[in-house]
Design an enzyme around this catalytic site. Structure first.
Site, short mmCIF file in Angstrom:
data_model
loop_
_atom_site.label_atom_id
_atom_site.label_comp_id
_atom_site.label_asym_id
_atom_site.label_seq_id
_atom_site.Cartn_x
_atom_site.Cartn_y
_atom_site.Cartn_z
CG HIS A 110 29.80 1.12 -10.57
ND1 HIS A 110 30.90 0.57 -9.96
CD2 HIS A 110 30.14 2.41 -10.85
CE1 HIS A 110 31.87 1.45 -9.90
NE2 HIS A 110 31.44 2.58 -10.44
CG ASP A 151 32.12 -1.49 -12.89
OD1 ASP A 151 31.37 -2.30 -12.32
OD2 ASP A 151 33.06 -0.91 -12.32
C1 GRF Z 1 27.34 -0.87 -3.35
O1 GRF Z 1 27.87 0.42 -3.34
C2 GRF Z 1 27.20 -1.38 -4.74
O2 GRF Z 1 26.96 -0.38 -5.66
C3 GRF Z 1 28.52 -2.04 -4.97
O3 GRF Z 1 28.86 -2.61 -3.71
C4 GRF Z 1 28.27 -1.85 -2.69
C5 GRF Z 1 27.45 -2.70 -1.78
O4 GRF Z 1 28.20 -3.65 -1.14
N1 GRF Z 1 28.46 -2.96 -6.04
P1 GRF Z 1 27.50 -4.40 0.09
O5 GRF Z 1 26.18 -4.88 -0.36
O6 GRF Z 1 27.39 -3.37 1.18
O7 GRF Z 1 28.44 -5.51 0.45
#
Ligand code: GRF
Length: 207
Positions: A110, A151
């Site tokens: 997250h 989360d």
């Molecule tokens: C990141 O900010 C991660 O923390 C959250 O989704 C974002 C990444 O997505 N879980 P992606 O890999 O760019 O699709």
């Protein structure tokens, strides 16, 4: 665990997190194999990144399922077709109800310091906007074991970044994402080395 860790990846979007895992594998910084990538959206670019490496992909969309249980059962059925040591949520914006056989084997990342700025509707740019609107002075990222609430599961690693005057959601997101690219592979390596011990809701990192 000897040899590469076998990963399954769940994603909904661009797959930058998946790409980071590929990059770390290519740099020999992570001894892992991605066995399958499951997308919750047919057009998710992360699926293309996987296909380009010859990795099996599958789409499971919530809209085709009557409830979260059916959605989750379909995902589990696909996971079960592969050898999977660890499931990695990588920009996955849906709830996956984790069955007993995968308890403690699903990680999420997250882009904020849980338990702040997280939960069902806080993902993507909205997280960084909420951080800036609140006016906190630090943000960061959190890798945690997933449970059946958004989360919520036990925190494995956190990395902190400053919030700087004049930040926009984009500049902050970029600073946080750099740390995500360090934190997630590190958490996977610790899991692979058997160094993550759950004590209640705490994760103890063994030497
Ligand atoms: C990141 O900010 C991660 O923390 C959250 O989704 C974002 C990444 O997505 N879980 P992606 O890999 O760019 O699709």
């Amino acid at each position: 665990m000897h040899g590469p860790i076998h990963l399954a990846v769940l994603l909904s979007g661009t797959g930058r997190t998946l790409q980071n895992i590929f990059d770390k594998i290519d740099e020999s910084a992570l001894d892992a194999r991605v066995e399958v990538v499951i997308g919750s959206r047919a057009g998710a670019f992360g699926l293309e990144r996987a296909k380009n490496r010859g990795i099996p992909t599958v789409v499971v969309e919530e809209k085709g399922c009557k409830d979260v249980k059916e959605f989750s059962d379909r995902i589990t059925a696909h996971l079960n077709k592969h050898r999977v040591d660890l499931v990695i949520m990588a920009g996955f914006n849906c709830l996956y109800k984790i069955p007993d056989e995968y308890a403690g084997k699903v990680m999420n990342i997250h882009p904020a310091l849980i338990p702040s700025f997280c939960g069902k509707d806080l993902w993507g740019e909205k997280v960084h906007k909420a951080v800036l609107d609140y006016g906190v002075k630090v943000s960061g990222c959190t890798v945690h074991f997933a449970d059946n609430t958004y989360d919520n599961g036990p925190v494995i690693l956190q990395r902190v970044v400053p919030v700087i005057n004049g930040d926009t959601p984009d500049t902050l997101a970029e600073r946080v994402f750099k740390e995500e690219c360090v934190a997630y592979p590190e958490a996977i390596r610790l899991f692979q080395q058997g160094r993550l011990r759950l004590e209640g809701r705490k994760v103890c990192i063994l030497p």
